[in-house]
Design a protein around this motif. Structure first.
Motif, mmCIF file in Angstrom:
data_model
loop_
_atom_site.group_PDB
_atom_site.id
_atom_site.type_symbol
_atom_site.label_atom_id
_atom_site.label_comp_id
_atom_site.label_asym_id
_atom_site.label_seq_id
_atom_site.Cartn_x
_atom_site.Cartn_y
_atom_site.Cartn_z
ATOM 1 N N SER A 102 -5.511 -32.449 -8.082
ATOM 2 C CA SER A 102 -4.090 -32.497 -8.401
ATOM 3 C C SER A 102 -3.929 -33.032 -9.823
ATOM 4 O O SER A 102 -4.889 -33.513 -10.434
ATOM 5 N N GLY A 103 -2.712 -32.954 -10.319
ATOM 6 C CA GLY A 103 -2.431 -33.433 -11.668
ATOM 7 C C GLY A 103 -2.634 -32.333 -12.688
ATOM 8 O O GLY A 103 -1.803 -31.441 -12.808
ATOM 9 N N ALA A 104 -3.745 -32.382 -13.392
ATOM 10 C CA ALA A 104 -4.035 -31.413 -14.448
ATOM 11 C C ALA A 104 -4.144 -29.991 -13.901
ATOM 12 O O ALA A 104 -4.579 -29.786 -12.763
ATOM 13 N N THR A 105 -3.735 -29.044 -14.703
ATOM 14 C CA THR A 105 -3.878 -27.625 -14.372
ATOM 15 C C THR A 105 -4.423 -26.896 -15.593
ATOM 16 O O THR A 105 -4.469 -27.440 -16.691
ATOM 17 N N GLY A 106 -4.809 -25.661 -15.396
ATOM 18 C CA GLY A 106 -5.361 -24.872 -16.490
ATOM 19 C C GLY A 106 -6.847 -25.118 -16.627
ATOM 20 O O GLY A 106 -7.365 -26.155 -16.237
ATOM 21 N N GLY A 107 -7.546 -24.156 -17.132
ATOM 22 C CA GLY A 107 -8.983 -24.274 -17.261
ATOM 23 C C GLY A 107 -9.666 -24.080 -15.918
ATOM 24 O O GLY A 107 -9.061 -23.625 -14.945
ATOM 25 N N ASN A 108 -10.936 -24.443 -15.868
ATOM 26 C CA ASN A 108 -11.750 -24.251 -14.670
ATOM 27 C C ASN A 108 -12.496 -25.530 -14.338
ATOM 28 O O ASN A 108 -12.734 -26.367 -15.205
ATOM 29 N N ILE A 109 -12.896 -25.615 -13.071
ATOM 30 C CA ILE A 109 -13.633 -26.786 -12.609
ATOM 31 C C ILE A 109 -14.855 -26.340 -11.807
ATOM 32 O O ILE A 109 -14.794 -25.390 -11.026
ATOM 33 N N THR A 110 -15.966 -27.013 -12.070
ATOM 34 C CA THR A 110 -17.185 -26.841 -11.286
ATOM 35 C C THR A 110 -17.549 -28.227 -10.766
ATOM 36 O O THR A 110 -17.584 -29.185 -11.541
ATOM 37 N N ALA A 111 -17.767 -28.328 -9.470
ATOM 38 C CA ALA A 111 -18.058 -29.631 -8.865
ATOM 39 C C ALA A 111 -19.063 -29.450 -7.741
ATOM 40 O O ALA A 111 -18.983 -28.497 -6.976
ATOM 41 N N GLY A 112 -20.020 -30.367 -7.672
ATOM 42 C CA GLY A 112 -21.010 -30.293 -6.614
ATOM 43 C C GLY A 112 -21.794 -31.588 -6.499
ATOM 44 O O GLY A 112 -21.634 -32.512 -7.297
ATOM 45 N N LEU A 113 -22.623 -31.633 -5.481
ATOM 46 C CA LEU A 113 -23.483 -32.773 -5.239
ATOM 47 C C LEU A 113 -24.829 -32.524 -5.889
ATOM 48 O O LEU A 113 -25.408 -31.443 -5.756
ATOM 49 N N VAL A 114 -25.334 -33.519 -6.611
ATOM 50 C CA VAL A 114 -26.624 -33.426 -7.302
ATOM 51 C C VAL A 114 -27.380 -34.731 -7.078
ATOM 52 O O VAL A 114 -26.789 -35.756 -6.745
ATOM 53 N N LEU A 115 -28.695 -34.694 -7.286
ATOM 54 C CA LEU A 115 -29.486 -35.904 -7.160
ATOM 55 C C LEU A 115 -29.501 -36.708 -8.448
ATOM 56 O O LEU A 115 -29.664 -37.923 -8.420
ATOM 57 N N ALA A 116 -29.315 -36.025 -9.583
ATOM 58 C CA ALA A 116 -29.257 -36.708 -10.865
ATOM 59 C C ALA A 116 -28.243 -35.973 -11.727
ATOM 60 O O ALA A 116 -28.353 -34.763 -11.917
ATOM 61 N N ALA A 117 -27.282 -36.691 -12.239
ATOM 62 C CA ALA A 117 -26.209 -36.073 -13.024
ATOM 63 C C ALA A 117 -26.679 -35.698 -14.412
ATOM 64 O O ALA A 117 -27.479 -36.405 -15.024
ATOM 65 N N GLN A 118 -26.172 -34.588 -14.882
ATOM 66 C CA GLN A 118 -26.375 -34.172 -16.258
ATOM 67 C C GLN A 118 -25.500 -35.071 -17.110
ATOM 68 O O GLN A 118 -24.337 -35.304 -16.798
ATOM 69 N N THR A 119 -26.027 -35.594 -18.196
ATOM 70 C CA THR A 119 -25.251 -36.544 -18.991
ATOM 71 C C THR A 119 -24.740 -35.961 -20.303
ATOM 72 O O THR A 119 -24.010 -36.612 -21.023
ATOM 73 N N ASN A 120 -25.118 -34.737 -20.640
ATOM 74 C CA ASN A 120 -24.608 -34.121 -21.855
ATOM 75 C C ASN A 120 -23.639 -33.008 -21.483
ATOM 76 O O ASN A 120 -23.495 -32.663 -20.333
ATOM 77 N N LYS A 121 -22.957 -32.476 -22.488
ATOM 78 C CA LYS A 121 -22.004 -31.394 -22.228
ATOM 79 C C LYS A 121 -22.757 -30.130 -21.937
ATOM 80 O O LYS A 121 -22.384 -29.249 -21.319
#
Length: 121
Positions: A102-121
């Motif tokens: 909720s809140g922001a709109t526009g653009g796209n979102i990718t979300a998932g469960l990982v064992l280690a997060a990527q820390t760069n763009k």
């Protein structure tokens, strides 16, 4: 690296809605290892801060879902894109997890469960 079985959203249009995916975790998330919710945005979110709610339920339909975590990402960060959230999944998970946006709109979102997060763009 994303795994299709642990993705909530894959370049989903960012609107006030539930994630396209429901992830089955069977309550035993990570087998003792920390699991991270990683969220990436692209395409320039607008309209306010992005609020992400993680819900859990015993039913695949998400009936009776209970909120177990809430994250707020400032609109400027969501608009800039890349990795906007990397947070350890809290305890208390039932069999299924889903996100709501909720809140922001526009653009796209990718979300998932990982064992280690990527820390760069």
């Amino acid at each position: 690296m994303w795994d299709g079985e642990t993705l909530f959203s894959n370049e989903q249009a960012l609107t006030a809605a539930d994630s396209d995916g429901i992830v089955k975790v069977n309550g035993d998330i990570g087998g003792g290892e920390p699991v991270v919710l990683q969220v990436n945005t692209s395409g320039g979110a607008t309209g306010g801060d992005l609020v992400i709610v993680m819900k859990t339920s015993s039913a695949a339909s998400m009936a009776g879902a209970k909120e177990i975590a809430r994250y707020t990402i400032e609109q400027e960060k969501a608009a800039a894109g890349g990795v906007v959230l990397a947070a350890t999944v809290p305890t208390g998970c039932k069999k299924y997890l889903q996100l709501s946006y909720s809140g922001a709109t526009g653009g796209n979102i990718t979300a998932g469960l990982v064992l280690a997060a990527q820390t760069n763009k």
